[in-house]
Design a protein around this motif. Structure first.
Motif, mmCIF file in Angstrom:
data_model
loop_
_atom_site.group_PDB
_atom_site.id
_atom_site.type_symbol
_atom_site.label_atom_id
_atom_site.label_comp_id
_atom_site.label_asym_id
_atom_site.label_seq_id
_atom_site.Cartn_x
_atom_site.Cartn_y
_atom_site.Cartn_z
ATOM 1 N N ASN A 140 -5.696 -1.112 -3.131
ATOM 2 C CA ASN A 140 -5.179 -1.365 -1.781
ATOM 3 C C ASN A 140 -3.696 -1.245 -1.671
ATOM 4 N N LYS A 141 -3.100 -1.233 -0.574
ATOM 5 C CA LYS A 141 -1.388 -1.033 -0.265
ATOM 6 C C LYS A 141 -1.133 0.292 -0.700
ATOM 7 N N MET A 142 -1.972 1.195 -0.274
ATOM 8 C CA MET A 142 -1.601 2.778 -0.584
ATOM 9 C C MET A 142 -0.693 3.213 0.549
ATOM 10 N N ASP A 143 -0.121 2.392 1.377
ATOM 11 C CA ASP A 143 0.891 2.710 2.379
ATOM 12 C C ASP A 143 2.354 2.267 1.819
ATOM 13 N N LEU A 144 2.361 1.595 0.897
ATOM 14 C CA LEU A 144 3.702 1.327 -0.036
ATOM 15 C C LEU A 144 4.206 2.515 -0.620
ATOM 16 N N PRO A 145 5.797 2.521 -0.677
ATOM 17 C CA PRO A 145 6.235 3.481 -1.342
ATOM 18 C C PRO A 145 5.808 3.883 -2.760
ATOM 19 N N ASP A 146 5.836 5.041 -3.172
ATOM 20 C CA ASP A 146 5.419 5.443 -4.421
ATOM 21 C C ASP A 146 4.175 5.024 -4.960
ATOM 22 N N ALA A 147 3.308 4.796 -3.724
ATOM 23 C CA ALA A 147 1.919 4.484 -4.241
ATOM 24 C C ALA A 147 0.973 5.316 -4.831
ATOM 25 N N GLN A 148 1.121 6.603 -4.542
ATOM 26 C CA GLN A 148 0.380 7.732 -4.960
ATOM 27 C C GLN A 148 0.399 8.021 -6.246
ATOM 28 N N ASN A 149 1.695 7.904 -6.878
ATOM 29 C CA ASN A 149 2.039 8.137 -8.248
ATOM 30 C C ASN A 149 1.403 6.914 -8.973
ATOM 31 N N LYS A 150 1.428 5.742 -8.639
ATOM 32 C CA LYS A 150 1.099 4.554 -9.355
ATOM 33 C C LYS A 150 -0.740 4.901 -9.128
ATOM 34 N N PHE A 151 -1.170 5.442 -8.262
ATOM 35 C CA PHE A 151 -2.634 5.414 -8.154
ATOM 36 C C PHE A 151 -3.054 6.510 -9.120
ATOM 37 N N HIS A 152 -2.422 7.522 -9.340
ATOM 38 C CA HIS A 152 -2.566 8.496 -10.259
ATOM 39 C C HIS A 152 -2.682 8.127 -11.907
ATOM 40 N N VAL A 153 -1.547 7.206 -12.221
ATOM 41 C CA VAL A 153 -1.555 6.710 -13.216
ATOM 42 C C VAL A 153 -2.632 5.720 -13.417
ATOM 43 N N LEU A 154 -2.944 5.018 -12.564
ATOM 44 C CA LEU A 154 -4.324 4.043 -12.640
ATOM 45 C C LEU A 154 -5.479 4.816 -13.121
ATOM 46 N N MET A 155 -5.749 5.770 -12.214
ATOM 47 C CA MET A 155 -6.843 6.599 -12.436
ATOM 48 C C MET A 155 -7.074 7.251 -14.087
ATOM 49 N N ASP A 156 -5.827 7.528 -14.457
ATOM 50 C CA ASP A 156 -5.695 8.255 -15.762
ATOM 51 C C ASP A 156 -6.178 6.988 -17.077
#
Length: 387
Positions: A278-294
């Motif tokens: 959740n909260k993918m609307d926050l700044p830098d969310a995409q980068n954090k999501f890719h880190v999480l997926m890895d």
């Protein structure tokens, strides 16, 4: 017949999920020694499931919670066999687990009109009892509600579970920018275009140590037991309960949630699970999501970052991982589709398992019925040989 006494109950606002009741079966009726008449059996006390019932309604209707069944009729000249006493039925919601005073499970009520005998009536007076009646069974019981839902939302406080529930269903939970907004379970339903409905339970946020009853602890972990699937909801930016507690990344949050479920009851880890980030609307969310997926692809490479007692025996394998924003609505439709797909797959698996069991039971039954006549013939022929 309903009598009254004091009751112990646990509530959160107007929500009650546990009641302690006194129950007693009716006494039997007197026998008639001169004519050998038998007194009627005392009535029984039953717990019966009703869809529109709640424990709060039960408490309000019978504030002192003492349930006693009717007495059996005495034997008399005009009716030597006394009639049975009137049964007492306790209406409860679906999803109730009934335990005795020692915590032993008496039974569970999973669907409407399910019923459990909790206190049996005493026998009427007859020859074996010197025509004296027996008293009914006396029992303290506990009614413990465990919500039944297709999907249970699991997450730490402020992960956005309440906002998500309001997005995917018609539920209107309380929403605010602080931890522990949800203080009682909320139920919502996802409505699909083909009129399919999937129930979703939003449970108050867990904290580290919930399995030891910290925070909401066991009060709400138990509700996860009867959900068919789990939907983990995590903040892509991580979580920190307060300035005095340690900050946790999204990956650490998932590991800790898994550990809490494992420590409470290992069977919870066998449930199908999805992950909403959740909260993918926050700044830098995409980068954090890719880190999480890895990290989720190779979780073993990152477990050295945790203390040994924080690492679960089994890492959850999510069927779907969906990035969402409960505020903007991003990813909500995809999440609803993934939930539908997962629930349908699980239902199909359950049906296949049920059909296989029925087929196996039928084969066993046919084998037994086929063998029985053979064994009789064998016995007959052996007797003839002996003669």
């Amino acid at each position: 017949m309903v009598h009254c006494s004091c009751v112990l109950f646990r509530k959160y606002g107007k929500f009650i999920d546990n009641l302690r009741l006194f129950t007693r079966g009716g006494s039997g009726g007197m026998g008639y020694p001169r004519l050998g008449g038998e007194g009627g059996k005392g009535g029984d006390v039953w717990v019966v499931a009703h869809k529109k019932m709640t424990l709060k309604q039960l408490k309000d209707k019978y504030p002192q919670k003492r349930f006693v069944a009717g007495e059996g009729a005495n034997s008399r000249v005009s009716a030597l066999k006394g009639s049975k006493g009137k049964d007492c039925e306790i209406p409860v919601p679906v999803g109730i687990s009934v335990t005795d005073g020692n915590g032993k499970i008496i039974g569970e009520l999973d669907k409407e009109k399910d019923r459990i005998l909790v206190a049996e009536g005493g026998l009427g007076g007859k020859f074996l009892t010197n025509f004296l009646p027996l008293k009914g069974q006396k029992r303290i019981i506990h009614l413990d509600l465990k919500l039944i839902a297709d999907v249970g939302l699991v997450g730490f406080p402020n992960a956005g579970k309440s906002s998500l529930l309001s997005q995917i269903s018609h539920a209107k939970p309380a929403i605010a920018d602080y931890a522990f907004t949800t203080l009682k379970p909320e139920l919502g339903k996802i409505m699909y275009e083909d009129f399919k409905q999937i129930s979703v339970a939003d449970l108050p946020g867990l904290i580290e140590g919930a399995h030891m009853n910290k925070g909401m602890g066991h009060k709400f972990l138990k509700h996860i037991e009867r959900t068919r699937q789990l939907l983990f909801v995590v903040d892509v930016s991580g979580f920190q309960l307060s300035s005095k507690t340690q900050y946790r990344t999204a990956f650490e949050t998932i590991i800790l949630l898994t550990k809490e479920l494992e420590l409470y009851k290992e069977e919870l880890q066998t449930k199908p699970a999805l992950l909403a980030v959740n909260k993918m609307d926050l700044p830098d969310a995409q980068n954090k999501f890719h880190v999480l997926m890895d990290q989720l692809k190779n979780p073993q490479d990152f477990l050295h970052l945790f203390e040994k007692n924080m690492i679960p025996e089994k890492i959850v394998e999510f069927q779907h991982v969906i990035p969402i924003s409960a505020i903007t609505g991003e990813g909500i439709d995809e999440l609803k589709n993934c939930i539908r797909k997962s629930v349908d797959e699980y239902a199909n698996q359950e049906n296949d398992t049920s059909h296989k069991k029925q087929l196996l039971n039928l084969q066993i039954s046919n084998t037994i019925s086929y063998r029985e006549p053979l064994s009789k013939n064998t016995i007959s022929s052996s007797k003839m040989d002996t003669i």
